[in-house]
Scaffold this motif. Structure first.
Motif, short mmCIF file in Angstrom:
data_model
loop_
_atom_site.label_atom_id
_atom_site.label_comp_id
_atom_site.label_asym_id
_atom_site.label_seq_id
_atom_site.Cartn_x
_atom_site.Cartn_y
_atom_site.Cartn_z
N GLY A 186 17.23 -0.32 35.38
CA GLY A 186 17.96 -1.04 34.13
C GLY A 186 19.14 -1.59 34.80
O GLY A 186 19.49 -2.75 34.55
N LEU A 187 19.91 -0.92 35.59
CA LEU A 187 21.15 -1.32 36.10
C LEU A 187 20.79 -2.34 37.13
O LEU A 187 21.61 -3.52 37.08
CB LEU A 187 21.85 -0.25 36.90
CG LEU A 187 22.69 0.66 36.26
CD1 LEU A 187 23.24 1.88 37.01
CD2 LEU A 187 23.66 0.21 35.39
N ALA A 188 20.21 -2.13 37.95
CA ALA A 188 19.79 -3.15 39.08
C ALA A 188 19.19 -4.23 38.53
O ALA A 188 19.71 -5.65 38.84
CB ALA A 188 18.81 -2.30 40.36
N GLY A 189 18.39 -4.32 37.42
CA GLY A 189 17.74 -5.43 37.03
C GLY A 189 18.56 -6.76 36.35
O GLY A 189 18.48 -7.56 36.12
N THR A 190 19.89 -5.45 35.77
CA THR A 190 20.65 -6.54 35.20
C THR A 190 21.48 -7.60 35.99
O THR A 190 21.36 -8.71 35.65
CB THR A 190 21.99 -5.75 34.45
OG1 THR A 190 21.35 -4.85 33.45
CG2 THR A 190 22.75 -6.43 33.71
N PHE A 191 21.83 -7.35 37.16
CA PHE A 191 22.37 -8.13 38.05
C PHE A 191 21.36 -9.15 38.56
O PHE A 191 21.52 -10.43 38.69
CB PHE A 191 22.91 -7.68 39.29
CG PHE A 191 24.23 -6.73 39.07
CD1 PHE A 191 25.18 -7.54 38.56
CD2 PHE A 191 24.04 -5.26 38.71
CE1 PHE A 191 26.69 -6.97 38.23
CE2 PHE A 191 25.44 -4.50 38.55
CZ PHE A 191 26.58 -5.49 38.38
N LEU A 192 19.88 -8.65 38.64
CA LEU A 192 18.93 -9.52 39.00
C LEU A 192 18.73 -10.69 37.85
O LEU A 192 18.53 -11.85 38.30
CB LEU A 192 17.53 -8.78 39.42
CG LEU A 192 16.54 -9.57 40.20
CD1 LEU A 192 16.99 -9.92 41.28
CD2 LEU A 192 15.36 -8.79 39.94
#
Lengths: 432, 442, 254
Positions: free
Chosen positions: B30-36
């Motif tokens: 969820g964290l990484a995906g937000t920036f993606l």
């Protein structure tokens, strides 16, 4: 091993799938919706399962209806959610296709006793088994998979031909198409339905992964090779066929060389399509990586050659060229840099310089070339100083750069605009 | 029932392991995906995930041939990471050196790498003396087989992702918002991009085993999309997205442990999708429900304004500029002014009568005192806006807000006074100046 | 040699942008404490000049010095205001967040934005009259307000040289006045500002120096000296067709 009629049928079926996909893929790619093809090929799964569950049979019609409905639903959901949620389309596609695919997986597992459907079969199919299931038509045994996909190809071809200019227009400029009264929304949904139907026709034989590969890779190759839509479609069909035959042959032959059993034909076709793309990507005459790199190298060589010609000519002007230039003097020709020696080599091949006893000098032919380049250079200098208002002490580098590219029409125009000058801004003579 | 309770309370050792491991995975993704998502590359995760298959299978084959343990998760995930990175680099390479667009580059990598993986898979499954059945769990996901060491590995990578996001929070934020400005500040934009892509590969790879490579992109995409519906602040969005991801992992894997025929990957994704649906409809910032209600209210409000203004302006035509006299206005004339259907006009009039704006007399509609005050305000606002649009045509469109109750709420007083003066100079009275153009029934 | 080095000195700058050379042998010197407008027709390379100077796009050749130093050592003295369209205004940040971004360099790696930076940012927002909007999400601001937020971000950096790309594009009168007032304040404080500008009518009243650009610097200097019909004609009128043909030929070969 031997190539049997089975192998031929497998390759034919593969080609039919590849062609129906590639045909549609061209328009998907031009509309920047390649990933929509990916999404739909995943989402047909729940459509199929629902059709099975509702009708309890493997009839063709419910399957197609289920898939088309789910394809339309996917396209609609992606549009609606990205509009109302102000989310970008990529994210929404990810949300929609994973959700529907997960739903499909869940349905399959839940209804395992009622549905004879293996999820892995949906992914990579069982094209190897298709020749077994045949129907006799006009005395020939034709695999059903080949029939289904052949009909699908025909349907796709007819619709694409009928709506060719509408598809073309909406792919290029949807807003303009709408202003002409073309219903681009309708065209969009039509395309999506065709993609979904093609997925269903193909899934049993080759699985969705090959569908995605054939929707995207052949059009991508064609896009790099041609610039006209009609040519692009033709090339993409050829790439599709080549991937199918090459893919099946490779799937059978390559593992055999390693002492293994043959591998998945669908995977092999996708891999071969990838290799064809790699080849095109590297070697395409206009856009290939090698062509781009080679173009840059040739250009650098040309720059170096023109610089050297200029240096030789200036030395000639200064006098003392009777004996030619030594390598050490040439070394100071910094502008040519790394390219000096290759350029000298090329110039010798072209008969522009000759070498004797370690000294280099221009041939009469080379002198002519050098004179012409110097003239261009100095004409540019006068033009830049007089017409463009640049300071005389600054014109040299610009004139050099412009000189590299001055040929044909531009050279004639330069003659017309500045040809009257006798002397350049540095008060050197402009050779005739 | 007892069984369900045991699972939900994490009393079972193996379930506890699985559930906690998947929850951490969900949070990290969820964290990484937000920036993606903010970098507008959401589907890159899909390509990376599919590209890992040949890596997994190749490692499996190599381990099997060299006599290692072909089911060692760290090795398999290592192979996956190598090919995931390779896939990502291929996308970058195609984008840099050809005219193909992003989506095509993604599709090529996704399908070709996966197709190659399928070939290898088919070979692996026919290797003698090796059982390759477990490999398909990488495609569809299977949590139940998680061992302690696997959970530790997944948890460790997840914690690393959290740590990297925490450390580079503000730099990643600036990179995603305004790359040029970031570069002008001397930030190493390229290196930061590599960090972000590394996060994506890491999150994808640890998700393979439990969610499967087809669906793992869901963990990168769905939680941020859901979180976006609740907040306009990046820090809150990150927390929410991680929370939604963790909740999906937690409940998804717990649910799937309840029954044999609930595939973990699919359940985790469906839990996440339900959270997204909920957010999409009732999310406090972008919830569609609120938006629809707001629009419905606005339409009602604007409809009433149009009615009152129309009545006022028609009466003004009888009585002279700036006044309305006692005149009543017939419905037929109203129908001519605007494109009302008979039905909708009737409904509107009934509401206006109910709210004490109009009285419906046999002679026609007549404004009440309250209605007149309201109508006068709307007429004035409308005319001032119109004049403003004419006078400041170059910049006005971005500032016009017809929904504003009073023009003064948007434009400053000096400007309003100026516009007002200009209107009255054309020969009419304040508080309700004459219309700059004639009111004609069309 | 007692005078301090120029805030910006550009020598022989050439840029090929997307295969097409857009800037040719630019020489430009900007003295301290001045407001300079960079003007020229569309496609003349105005934004490219700013970006190339800041090393945001690769330069083909040339040297750029800030206060006599290369950019890397003078970065803290330079602030940049990009074009408003260059970012996604739907991004989940508040106006205050955007302004604090200007201070990230000062905060440094591995550290969080503190109360002190937030105070500085709030102050900068107040200077552009936007302090009451500090906690608004940026998509809820009007175009002019967004532009003022960008300006505030640059002000928060407290730089000595400001490079602004079209700050007046699509803003309302009030914002334009506010920006002009701030520009003049900066000049009073001895700062140097370079603005890419597109409105010829306001050049005289807003700026004291001007650089006329059309692939090359046509003229640069005090407004009174170089902002005249002849130079404008040379900038906007009559492109040198031969030169652009040649440039076109270069582009197609690259």
């Amino acid at each position: 091993m031997t190539w049997t009629i089975f192998d031929t049928w497998i390759a034919i079926t593969g080609s039919l799938v590849a062609m129906s996909c590639a045909l549609l893929g061209n328009f998907l790619m031009l509309r920047r919706m390649s990933m929509m093809g990916d999404a739909i090929s995943h989402t047909v799964l729940p459509g199929l399962v629902a059709a099975f569950l509702l009708t309890g049979s493997r009839d063709v019609l419910p399957m197609f209806i289920g898939a088309i409905l789910i394809g339309l639903l996917t396209a609609f959901l992606v549009q609606a959610i990205s509009r109302y949620g102000s989310l970008d389309e990529g994210s929404v596609m990810g949300v929609v296709f994973t959700t529907l695919f997960a739903l499909g997986l869940l349905l399959i597992v839940q209804a395992a006793d009622k549905v004879d459907l293996d999820p892995s079969c949906v992914l990579y199919g069982a094209i190897e088994l298709t020749p077994i299931d045949v129907r006799t038509i006009l005395g020939h045994d034709i695999p059903i998979a080949a029939l289904t996909n052949g009909i699908m190809l025909l349907v796709n071809a007819i619709i694409v031909v009928l709506f060719y200019k509408e598809f073309k227009l909406t792919a290029f400029d949807a807003t303009f198409a709408r202003s002409l009264g073309v219903n681009s929304g309708l065209m969009h949904y039509l395309l999506m339905s065709l993609v979904a139907a093609t997925c269903v026709a193909a899934f049993e034989s080759v699985g969705s992964i090959l569908v995605i590969a054939m929707l995207i890779v052949p059009p991508a190759c064609a896009f790099l090779l041609t610039r006209r839509l009609s040519a692009m479609i033709a090339v993409s069909l050829i790439v599709g066929i080549a991937s199918a035959w090459g893919g099946h042959a490779a799937a059978v032959w390559v593992p055999l060389q390693l002492g293994l059993d043959s591998t998945s034909t669908a995977g092999g076709m996708a891999t071969v399509a990838g290799l064809i793309f790699l080849t095109v990507f590297l070697l395409s005459p206009r856009n290939g990586l090698l062509a781009q790199v080679a173009g840059r190298l040739l250009l650098s060589l040309r720059f170096a050659r023109i610089d050297l010609l200029g240096q030789f000519y200036r030395a000639l002007e200064r006098g003392g060229m009777e004996l030619g230039l030594e390598r050490s003097q040439l070394r100071s020709m910094a502008e040519a840099g790394f390219w000096r020696d290759p350029a000298l080599f090329v110039m010798r091949l072209r008969g522009e310089v000759q070498t004797a006893a370690g000294r280099w000098r221009l041939t009469p032919h080379g002198e002519l070339c050098a004179r012409r380049h110097i003239r261009t250079h100095r004409l540019w200098e006068s033009y830049l100083a007089e017409k463009a208002g640049m300071a005389p002490e600054k014109v040299h580098p610009s004139a050099s750069r412009l000189g590299y590219f001055t040929q044909g029409a531009i050279e004639a125009e330069l003659e017309r605009k500045a040809g009257h000058s006798q002397r350049d801004p540095h008060d050197r003579e402009i050779p005739e | 029932m007892n069984e369900a309770l045991r699972v939900l309370l994490l009393q079972d050792y193996n379930t506890r392991l699985v559930v906690i491991g998947t929850a951490m995975l969900g949070g990290a993704a969820g964290l990484a995906g937000t920036f993606l998502m903010l970098r507008k590359r959401a589907l890159l995760g899909d390509a990376v995930a599919h590209a890992t298959l040949p890596g997994v299978v190749l490692t499996f084959i190599l381990l099997a041939l060299t006599g290692g343990n072909p089911r060692s998760l760290p090795w398999l995930l290592g192979g996956a990471a190598v090919f995931g990175t390779l896939g990502m680099l291929t996308v970058v390479l195609i984008r840099r050196w050809s005219r193909l667009k992003d989506d095509t580059a993604l599709g090529i990598v996704l399908s070709v790498f996966f197709g190659f993986g399928v070939c290898l898979l088919s070979i692996a499954s026919r290797l003698e003396g090796v059982n390759a059945a477990g490999l398909s769990s990488f495609i569809y996901g299977k949590t139940a087989s998680m061992l302690m060491i696997d959970a530790v590995l997944i948890g460790g990578v997840a914690l690393t992702i959290v740590a990297v996001v925490a450390v580079f929070y503000k730099e990643l934020k600036l990179l995603c918002f305004d790359q040029d400005f970031a570069a002008s500040q001397g930030l190493p934009v390229l290196a930061l991009d590599v960090v972000l892509m590394g996060l994506i590969v890491a999150a994808t790879v640890i998700g393979l085993q439990s969610v499967g490579l087809i669906l793992v992109v869901a963990l990168l995409v769905i939680p941020p999309a859901a979180a976006r519906c609740w907040t306009h602040r990046l820090n809150r969005m990150l927390v929410l997205s991680a929370g939604i991801g963790a909740a999906s992992g937690l409940f998804g894997s717990a649910l799937s442990a309840l029954a044999a025929n609930l595939p973990a990957g699919a359940i985790i994704v469906l839990v996440a999708a339900s959270l997204f649906l909920l957010s999409f409809f009732v999310g406090s910032e972008r919830g569609v429900l609120w938006r629809l209600i707001r629009r419905w209210r606005l339409e009602r409000e604007v409809g009433m304004q149009h009615l009152l203004r129309a009545v006022w302006e028609l009466a003004e035509k009888e009585a002279g500029p700036g006044r309305i006299g006692e005149g009543a206005v017939g419905k037929e004339r109203l129908m001519q002014v605007r494109s009302w259907s008979g039905k909708s006009l009737d409904r509107l009039v009934r509401r206006a009568v109910r709210e004490d704006f109009l009285t419906d007399t046999p002679a026609g509609l007549r404004l009440t005192n309250r209605g007149e005050r309201n109508a006068a305000r709307h007429v004035r606002n409308h005319r001032l806006w119109e004049l403003f649009l004419i006078r400041h045509a170059d910049t006005a469109p971005s500032r016009v807000d017809r929904g504003a109750d009073l023009i003064e709420h948007v434009l400053d007083e000096d400007l309003v006074a100026e516009l007002e003066a200009e209107l009255s100079a054309n020969g009419s009275q304040v508080p309700v100046p004459a219309s700059p153009h004639k009111v004609v029934p069309t | 040699m007692s005078e301090s080095p120029l805030p910006l000195r550009v020598t022989d700058l050439t840029v090929a942008y997307q295969r097409r050379p857009v800037l040719w042998d630019i020489d430009l010197e900007i003295p301290g404490g001045t407001l300079t407008a960079v003007i020229g027709p569309n496609g003349a390379g105005k934004s490219t000049l700013i970006k190339a100077v800041l090393e945001l796009i690769p330069r083909t050749s040339g040297r750029v010095e800030f206060f006599g130093q290369p950019l890397a050592s003078a970065r803290h003295r330079v602030a940049y205001v990009p074009q408003r369209e260059s970012v996604d205004w739907d991004f989940p940040v508040t106006a205050l967040d955007v302004v604090t971004m200007g201070l990230y360099r000062q905060v440094g790696w591995f550290r969080r934005v503190g109360a002190r930076q937030r105070a500085t940012a709030t102050e900068a927002l107040a200077k552009v009259g936007m302090d009451s909007y500090a906690h608004r999400q940026i998509s809820q601001l009007s175009g002019g307000q967004q532009q003022r937020v960008f300006l505030a971000r640059a002000l928060a950096q407290d730089a000595e040289l400001y490079l602004m790309d079209e700050p007046f594009a699509g803003v309302d009168v009030k914002t334009e006045q506010a920006i002009v007032a701030i520009l003049k304040e900066l000049r009073e404080a001895g700062r140097t500002v370079i603005v890419v500008h597109h409105d010829l009518h306001t050049v005289r009243s807003y700026f004291d120096r001007v650089a006329l650009l059309n692939m090359r610097i046509i003229a640069a200097g005090p407004v009174g000296e170089v902002f005249n019909d002849e130079n404008l004609q040379r900038t906007y009128g009559g492109r040198l067709t031969l030169l652009s043909d040649a440039v076109e030929a270069m582009a197609s070969r690259r």
